[in-house]
Design an enzyme around this catalytic site. Sequence first.
Site, PDB file in Angstrom:
ATOM      1  N   HIS A  96      33.858  37.481 -42.098  1.00 40.71           N
ATOM      2  CA  HIS A  96      34.724  38.041 -41.057  1.00 40.71           C
ATOM      3  C   HIS A  96      35.739  38.973 -41.697  1.00 40.71           C
ATOM      4  O   HIS A  96      36.317  38.660 -42.730  1.00 40.71           O
ATOM      5  CB  HIS A  96      35.434  36.898 -40.324  1.00 40.71           C
ATOM      6  CG  HIS A  96      36.548  37.344 -39.433  1.00 40.71           C
ATOM      7  ND1 HIS A  96      36.379  38.264 -38.416  1.00 40.71           N
ATOM      8  CD2 HIS A  96      37.868  36.986 -39.391  1.00 40.71           C
ATOM      9  CE1 HIS A  96      37.534  38.449 -37.801  1.00 40.71           C
ATOM     10  NE2 HIS A  96      38.441  37.691 -38.363  1.00 40.71           N
ATOM     11  N   HIS A  98      39.057  40.095 -41.326  1.00 44.69           N
ATOM     12  CA  HIS A  98      40.206  39.566 -40.597  1.00 44.69           C
ATOM     13  C   HIS A  98      41.225  40.660 -40.282  1.00 44.69           C
ATOM     14  O   HIS A  98      41.774  41.297 -41.181  1.00 44.69           O
ATOM     15  CB  HIS A  98      40.871  38.467 -41.426  1.00 44.69           C
ATOM     16  CG  HIS A  98      42.015  37.785 -40.753  1.00 44.69           C
ATOM     17  ND1 HIS A  98      42.040  36.440 -40.494  1.00 44.69           N
ATOM     18  CD2 HIS A  98      43.191  38.260 -40.283  1.00 44.69           C
ATOM     19  CE1 HIS A  98      43.168  36.127 -39.898  1.00 44.69           C
ATOM     20  NE2 HIS A  98      43.885  37.226 -39.755  1.00 44.69           N
ATOM     21  N   HIS A 141      36.856  36.841 -45.230  1.00 45.95           N
ATOM     22  CA  HIS A 141      36.558  35.449 -45.556  1.00 45.95           C
ATOM     23  C   HIS A 141      35.371  34.988 -44.737  1.00 45.95           C
ATOM     24  O   HIS A 141      35.021  35.584 -43.718  1.00 45.95           O
ATOM     25  CB  HIS A 141      37.766  34.545 -45.318  1.00 45.95           C
ATOM     26  CG  HIS A 141      38.283  34.549 -43.904  1.00 45.95           C
ATOM     27  ND1 HIS A 141      37.739  33.777 -42.894  1.00 45.95           N
ATOM     28  CD2 HIS A 141      39.305  35.230 -43.320  1.00 45.95           C
ATOM     29  CE1 HIS A 141      38.411  33.973 -41.768  1.00 45.95           C
ATOM     30  NE2 HIS A 141      39.362  34.859 -41.993  1.00 45.95           N
ATOM     31  N   HIS A 143      33.234  32.876 -42.077  1.00 52.06           N
ATOM     32  CA  HIS A 143      33.564  32.301 -40.766  1.00 52.06           C
ATOM     33  C   HIS A 143      32.397  31.447 -40.310  1.00 52.06           C
ATOM     34  O   HIS A 143      31.772  31.684 -39.292  1.00 52.06           O
ATOM     35  CB  HIS A 143      33.871  33.395 -39.751  1.00 52.06           C
ATOM     36  CG  HIS A 143      35.065  33.078 -38.903  1.00 52.06           C
ATOM     37  ND1 HIS A 143      35.156  31.945 -38.132  1.00 52.06           N
ATOM     38  CD2 HIS A 143      36.239  33.733 -38.748  1.00 52.06           C
ATOM     39  CE1 HIS A 143      36.340  31.928 -37.514  1.00 52.06           C
ATOM     40  NE2 HIS A 143      37.017  32.996 -37.875  1.00 52.06           N
ATOM     41  N   HIS A 428      50.653  25.137 -36.217  1.00 54.59           N
ATOM     42  CA  HIS A 428      49.335  25.738 -36.161  1.00 54.59           C
ATOM     43  C   HIS A 428      49.429  27.270 -36.172  1.00 54.59           C
ATOM     44  O   HIS A 428      50.055  27.846 -35.281  1.00 54.59           O
ATOM     45  CB  HIS A 428      48.604  25.305 -34.887  1.00 54.59           C
ATOM     46  CG  HIS A 428      48.414  23.833 -34.767  1.00 54.59           C
ATOM     47  ND1 HIS A 428      47.582  23.116 -35.593  1.00 54.59           N
ATOM     48  CD2 HIS A 428      48.957  22.918 -33.918  1.00 54.59           C
ATOM     49  CE1 HIS A 428      47.618  21.833 -35.255  1.00 54.59           C
ATOM     50  NE2 HIS A 428      48.454  21.695 -34.243  1.00 54.59           N
ATOM     51  N   HIS A 431      45.110  32.588 -34.538  1.00 52.76           N
ATOM     52  CA  HIS A 431      44.563  33.921 -34.800  1.00 52.76           C
ATOM     53  C   HIS A 431      43.661  34.347 -33.660  1.00 52.76           C
ATOM     54  O   HIS A 431      42.749  33.609 -33.265  1.00 52.76           O
ATOM     55  CB  HIS A 431      43.765  33.915 -36.106  1.00 52.76           C
ATOM     56  CG  HIS A 431      43.030  35.191 -36.388  1.00 52.76           C
ATOM     57  ND1 HIS A 431      43.609  36.443 -36.248  1.00 52.76           N
ATOM     58  CD2 HIS A 431      41.754  35.432 -36.820  1.00 52.76           C
ATOM     59  CE1 HIS A 431      42.735  37.379 -36.569  1.00 52.76           C
ATOM     60  NE2 HIS A 431      41.601  36.798 -36.906  1.00 52.76           N
ATOM     61  N   HIS A 433      40.949  37.207 -32.656  1.00 52.48           N
ATOM     62  CA  HIS A 433      40.102  38.289 -33.148  1.00 52.48           C
ATOM     63  C   HIS A 433      40.162  39.468 -32.167  1.00 52.48           C
ATOM     64  O   HIS A 433      40.410  39.307 -30.974  1.00 52.48           O
ATOM     65  CB  HIS A 433      38.655  37.820 -33.268  1.00 52.48           C
ATOM     66  CG  HIS A 433      38.428  36.783 -34.325  1.00 52.48           C
ATOM     67  ND1 HIS A 433      37.272  36.731 -35.074  1.00 52.48           N
ATOM     68  CD2 HIS A 433      39.187  35.749 -34.768  1.00 52.48           C
ATOM     69  CE1 HIS A 433      37.325  35.716 -35.921  1.00 52.48           C
ATOM     70  NE2 HIS A 433      38.487  35.098 -35.743  1.00 52.48           N
ATOM     71  N   HIS A 483      41.695  30.872 -32.397  1.00 55.86           N
ATOM     72  CA  HIS A 483      41.574  29.565 -33.060  1.00 55.86           C
ATOM     73  C   HIS A 483      42.725  29.321 -34.021  1.00 55.86           C
ATOM     74  O   HIS A 483      43.410  30.241 -34.464  1.00 55.86           O
ATOM     75  CB  HIS A 483      40.251  29.482 -33.828  1.00 55.86           C
ATOM     76  CG  HIS A 483      40.110  30.488 -34.932  1.00 55.86           C
ATOM     77  ND1 HIS A 483      40.539  30.243 -36.212  1.00 55.86           N
ATOM     78  CD2 HIS A 483      39.584  31.739 -34.944  1.00 55.86           C
ATOM     79  CE1 HIS A 483      40.270  31.316 -36.969  1.00 55.86           C
ATOM     80  NE2 HIS A 483      39.707  32.228 -36.225  1.00 55.86           N
ATOM     81  N   CYS A 484      42.909  28.046 -34.323  1.00 53.73           N
ATOM     82  CA  CYS A 484      43.831  27.674 -35.387  1.00 53.73           C
ATOM     83  C   CYS A 484      43.229  28.091 -36.722  1.00 53.73           C
ATOM     84  O   CYS A 484      42.030  27.884 -36.967  1.00 53.73           O
ATOM     85  CB  CYS A 484      44.080  26.167 -35.365  1.00 53.73           C
ATOM     86  SG  CYS A 484      45.169  25.590 -36.691  1.00 53.73           S
ATOM     87  N   HIS A 485      44.048  28.688 -37.585  1.00 55.04           N
ATOM     88  CA  HIS A 485      43.533  29.159 -38.869  1.00 55.04           C
ATOM     89  C   HIS A 485      43.612  28.106 -39.963  1.00 55.04           C
ATOM     90  O   HIS A 485      43.403  28.409 -41.138  1.00 55.04           O
ATOM     91  CB  HIS A 485      44.258  30.440 -39.303  1.00 55.04           C
ATOM     92  CG  HIS A 485      43.333  31.466 -39.869  1.00 55.04           C
ATOM     93  ND1 HIS A 485      42.812  31.379 -41.145  1.00 55.04           N
ATOM     94  CD2 HIS A 485      42.808  32.593 -39.333  1.00 55.04           C
ATOM     95  CE1 HIS A 485      42.028  32.423 -41.367  1.00 55.04           C
ATOM     96  NE2 HIS A 485      42.002  33.171 -40.284  1.00 55.04           N
ATOM     97  N   ILE A 486      43.920  26.873 -39.583  1.00 57.28           N
ATOM     98  CA  ILE A 486      43.765  25.758 -40.520  1.00 57.28           C
ATOM     99  C   ILE A 486      42.312  25.300 -40.427  1.00 57.28           C
ATOM    100  O   ILE A 486      41.845  24.894 -39.360  1.00 57.28           O
ATOM    101  CB  ILE A 486      44.742  24.621 -40.185  1.00 57.28           C
ATOM    102  CG1 ILE A 486      46.184  25.089 -40.434  1.00 57.28           C
ATOM    103  CG2 ILE A 486      44.434  23.366 -41.010  1.00 57.28           C
ATOM    104  CD1 ILE A 486      47.245  24.097 -39.990  1.00 57.28           C
ATOM    105  N   HIS A 489      41.267  22.024 -38.782  1.00 56.14           N
ATOM    106  CA  HIS A 489      41.533  21.931 -37.345  1.00 56.14           C
ATOM    107  C   HIS A 489      40.478  22.683 -36.539  1.00 56.14           C
ATOM    108  O   HIS A 489      40.008  22.207 -35.504  1.00 56.14           O
ATOM    109  CB  HIS A 489      42.928  22.474 -37.027  1.00 56.14           C
ATOM    110  CG  HIS A 489      44.036  21.697 -37.662  1.00 56.14           C
ATOM    111  ND1 HIS A 489      45.366  22.057 -37.557  1.00 56.14           N
ATOM    112  CD2 HIS A 489      44.022  20.562 -38.420  1.00 56.14           C
ATOM    113  CE1 HIS A 489      46.110  21.179 -38.213  1.00 56.14           C
ATOM    114  NE2 HIS A 489      45.312  20.280 -38.753  1.00 56.14           N
ATOM    115  N   PHE A 494      39.582  23.033 -32.567  1.00 59.43           N
ATOM    116  CA  PHE A 494      40.759  23.780 -32.133  1.00 59.43           C
ATOM    117  C   PHE A 494      40.416  25.264 -31.992  1.00 59.43           C
ATOM    118  O   PHE A 494      40.720  26.071 -32.869  1.00 59.43           O
ATOM    119  CB  PHE A 494      41.896  23.580 -33.130  1.00 59.43           C
ATOM    120  CG  PHE A 494      43.262  23.988 -32.618  1.00 59.43           C
ATOM    121  CD1 PHE A 494      43.429  24.783 -31.493  1.00 59.43           C
ATOM    122  CD2 PHE A 494      44.401  23.566 -33.280  1.00 59.43           C
ATOM    123  CE1 PHE A 494      44.676  25.147 -31.040  1.00 59.43           C
ATOM    124  CE2 PHE A 494      45.664  23.918 -32.836  1.00 59.43           C
ATOM    125  CZ  PHE A 494      45.803  24.712 -31.716  1.00 59.43           C
TER     126      PHE A 494
END
Length: 537
Positions: A96, A98, A141, A143, A428, A431, A433, A483-486, A489, A494
Site C-alpha cells: 500500500h 500510504h 508498507h 496491507h 487509536h 487512517h 485511504h 481503519h485503526c493503524h495499530i 487492532h 477495527f
Amino acid sequence: MFIPIFIASIILHTNAASIVSRSQSHSLSQPGVLGPQTSIIIGNKVIAPDGFERSATLVDGTFPGPLIAAQKGDKFSIEVVNELMDDAMFKSTSVHWHGIYQNETNYADGTSFVTQCPIAQNHSFLHSFSAPNQAGTYWYHSHYSVQQESCDGLKGPLVIYDPHDPLAHMYDIDDVNTIITLSDWYHSVAPVLRGISGLTPNSTLINGHGRYTGGPMSELAVISVERGKRYRMRLIAMACYPNYLFSIDNHNLTVIEADGQLTEPLVVDQLQIYAGQRYSVVLVADMAVDSYWIRALPNLVNSSYEGGTNTAILRYNDAPKADPTTTNTTVNNPLQEMNLHALIDPGAPGIPGYGKADINVNLTVTTLSGIFYVNGIQFQPPTVPVLLQILSGAQEPSQLLPNGSVIVLEANKIVELTLASDGAGVPHPMHLHGHTVDVVQSAGNSTFNYVNPVRRDVVNAGAFGEQMVIRWITDNSGPWFLHCHIDWHLDTGFAVVMAESPSDTRAHLNPIPSEWDQLCPIFDSLSPSQLGGRNHS
C-alpha cells in the site's frame, strides 16, 4: 478464507534516482534511492537491527526499505515482485502506498481484500498511478493481515519533492539523510504474535537501528549535520503499535508538514507521533559542535532511555564519535494537534457547525474478548475484494461484503465522521485511504475548528470519553479503507470500508490491467504451505 499475517520490509532493485535536494545550493545524486519507475523485490533475510538475529521480510534486503523518491507531477510505475520463501511467515503480500490518493486508480491502492487480492509467492503486480497534486512525506508498507503495518519489516519511505515548495526558504537541506523512521521491533515473527494481547515490542528502531534492554550495545542511527545549516527532517512513524514522544536534545523543531499537507510553521520542543503519521520539522543546527540524543519514547510501560534504548544520535560534523552525554530536559512547548493549521486553502468543506454536513456518520468502537467492533460489527476480510464486488454489479450496502462493514456514500458530498471508542487499546490512530481529511475536532479538545483545521490522513481518535471529528469530500469514487493503524487492532476487526459512489466506480477508473484480474484466481488456488505462516494461522 485463510488470512495470513506477515510484516515485511520490501526488497528494492538498485534503481538509484537523482533527487533534487531542497537545498538551495545544490542537488544530490543519492545512491540506493529508487525513482518513481522501478521494481521492488520482497524477500526474506536474517537481520539483527538491535543485535538479536531473526528472519525478516525486506525490500532488497534492507530495513527499512529504500526511499522511493519522485518530483511533484511524476508518474509512478512500481512492480512488486514476491520472492518470499520463509515458511514461518506469510508468503503472500501486498504493498500500500500510504497517503497517495489513487484517484482513478483505486485498484493500485494495494489493500488486500478491499482493492485487490494479495500477490502470491513467485508472482508480481505492477502498480501504475499518478499523484499530480501531491507533494510531501509518505511511505509504503504491506496491507495483508498483520503483515500490513510491517512488523516483520516490509516498509519504507516514499517522498514526493516539490521544486516550488512555498516553505523552501525555511531550510537548506532535504534529502535521504534527513529522513527519520520510527519502528517497533519484535524478536518473534508476526504470525507467532498474532492474537496475543498485551504485546510489548522488544525495541524501538530509528532508521533501522536500536537497542533492547539486556541486549548488546548495538550501533545506533546517526544523523549528521553541519553547524549553521537548516535541515528539513521528515519523520515517519512506521510502528505496528506504539506512538512516540519525539524530541532532540537542546533543539527546537518547527513543524511545517503533517501527513503530506503543509502547515503554518509551528515551533515545538516535543511532538507525539502516532502509527502511520508523518511530520516534517525544520531543525536549525545552531548549537555547539557535539552529539545530541534523538529521543523516541514509546507509550509502553517501563519505557526509558537506559543504555541508549529508544534513541538515535544527532551528530555535528567534527564532533567526537561517541554516545551523547546530553540530558532530557523539561518539555515546555509540546505539539498540540489543534494548534496545527493547513497552509494551503485552509478551511473544512461544507457548512460550518457540527452535524451540518451532507452526510453525518457516527462510529462507536467497542471491544469484547480482544475483538474490536465498529457499530457492533467486527470487520472480517471478504473472500472477494470489495472493488471486484462493485465491478461485478454490487451497489447497495446489503449487497456488499463484509455485511455491515461497508458504508456507501454518494458522490460529491461533504461527509462528517465522528468516532469514539470504549477506551480499550486507546489511543487509536485512524487512517482513511484515498483522502486527506480536515480534523475539525481533535481528540481531547472540546472545541471545533471549521476555519483552519489541520488536514492529514491519520488522526488520533483519543482516549475514553473523547472523540475525533473529521470532514472530507466524496470526490474519489471507489472503496476506501478506514481503519485503526495499530496492526493488531485491525487484524481483530477495527475497520470499515467507505464505498464512494459505487455506481460511478467503473467509469471513474482508468483501464484495469489484466494482471489485476489474475490476482484472485492465483491467490485462491494456493495451498496452506504456499500461504506460509506455518502453524500460526
